[in-house]
Enzyme design. Sequence first.
Site, PDB file in Angstrom:
ATOM      1  CD  GLN A  50      -3.545  -4.239   6.558  1.00  0.00           C
ATOM      2  OE1 GLN A  50      -3.408  -3.330   5.749  1.00  0.00           O
ATOM      3  NE2 GLN A  50      -4.223  -5.345   6.280  1.00  0.00           N
ATOM      4  CG  ASP A  58      -9.869   0.100   4.623  1.00  0.00           C
ATOM      5  OD1 ASP A  58      -9.571  -0.117   3.426  1.00  0.00           O
ATOM      6  OD2 ASP A  58      -9.211  -0.336   5.594  1.00  0.00           O
ATOM      7  CE  LYS A  84      -3.851  -2.384   2.148  1.00  0.00           C
ATOM      8  NZ  LYS A  84      -4.574  -2.771   3.348  1.00  0.00           N
TER       9      LYS A  84
END
Length: 303
Positions: free
Chosen positions: A109, A132, A65
Amino acid sequence: MTRPAFIRPREGLAAIIDGKAAAAAIDARVAQGAQALAGQLGRKPCLAVVLVGDDPASDVYVRNKVRRTEAAGMTSLEHRRPASLSEADLIALVKTLNADDGVDGILVQMPLPAHIDARRVVEAIDPAKDVDGLTAASAGRLVLGAPGLRPCTPTGCVWLARQALGDLSGLNAVVIGRSILVGKPAALLLLEQNCTVTLAHSRTRDLAGLCRSADILVAAAGRAEMVRGDWIKPGACVLDVGINRGETGLIGDVAFEEASRHAGFITPVPGGIGPMTIAMLLVNTLDAAAARRDLARPDILSG
Ligand code: NAD
């Protein structure tokens, strides 16, 4: 219809949807958008990534990422914390990032260590920075059809289906799996495209029969090669989200060779949906950076 070059026809077999090449095309558009937006913002769009603990798979995801964010001309801030971090300290970190005007997107994460309630941490993220798309506010906006940040993996699935099939109106879509991360938002996004959607799960009866009605099949159960070739409607678009670790490497939820003999389009594992997820994260970061300043959202996904 003319299809993009990342959809590769094969003689007598389903065309392969090359998610790696598709993601590279999106990343390139994001890079252009990021450059233009940086001119307006006076700085690059910025994504903050928080990694708690030392799970090796998470470490790989975070490194990918960070690499792709920077390659697209955006700033990536990495916040690594030990597995012993308390929930309160993690939430305090998220709140600091919320308050930091230089941060446009926040990603925590998953999975988090067992002593931390992931839901509480996600809800601490400012919905304006929720790249997200996992906060209750983002999920609510998706249900309402209101503008907002959408979860990355299902957004990538729907975009690929549109590249393969064009207008999805009236098509039958079956989604296997009802998680908050993938299945539920995939169903809602397909509904937004005017598909007739069935959301299947572990209690569904006659899953094979149901799948045979699907013009679009999204497999997100996390069960290696569960979807067999004779479950596939001829010509269907099969999007394999599953990532299962097998002896020979990563395996999807779809028996790829068998399914290729029936489907019209299919994503491989690896190299299908996985790379698209990060591409959509970059799109969301750009979107968040623009929306926070009331600037026009760069149109990366049309066409
Ligand atoms: P999850 O475990 O939260 O949900 C799995 C869902 O599948 C559940 O709703 C369950 O009801 C359903 N299910 C399980 N067994 C089933 C069966 N036999 N028949 C029908 N339904 C069944 O998983 P998740 O987070 O949604 O992830 C699903 C898969 O996608 C996993 O393999 C995960 O690693 C993968 N994944 C990939 C990406 C990517 O970027 N490619 C992103 C997220 C998740």
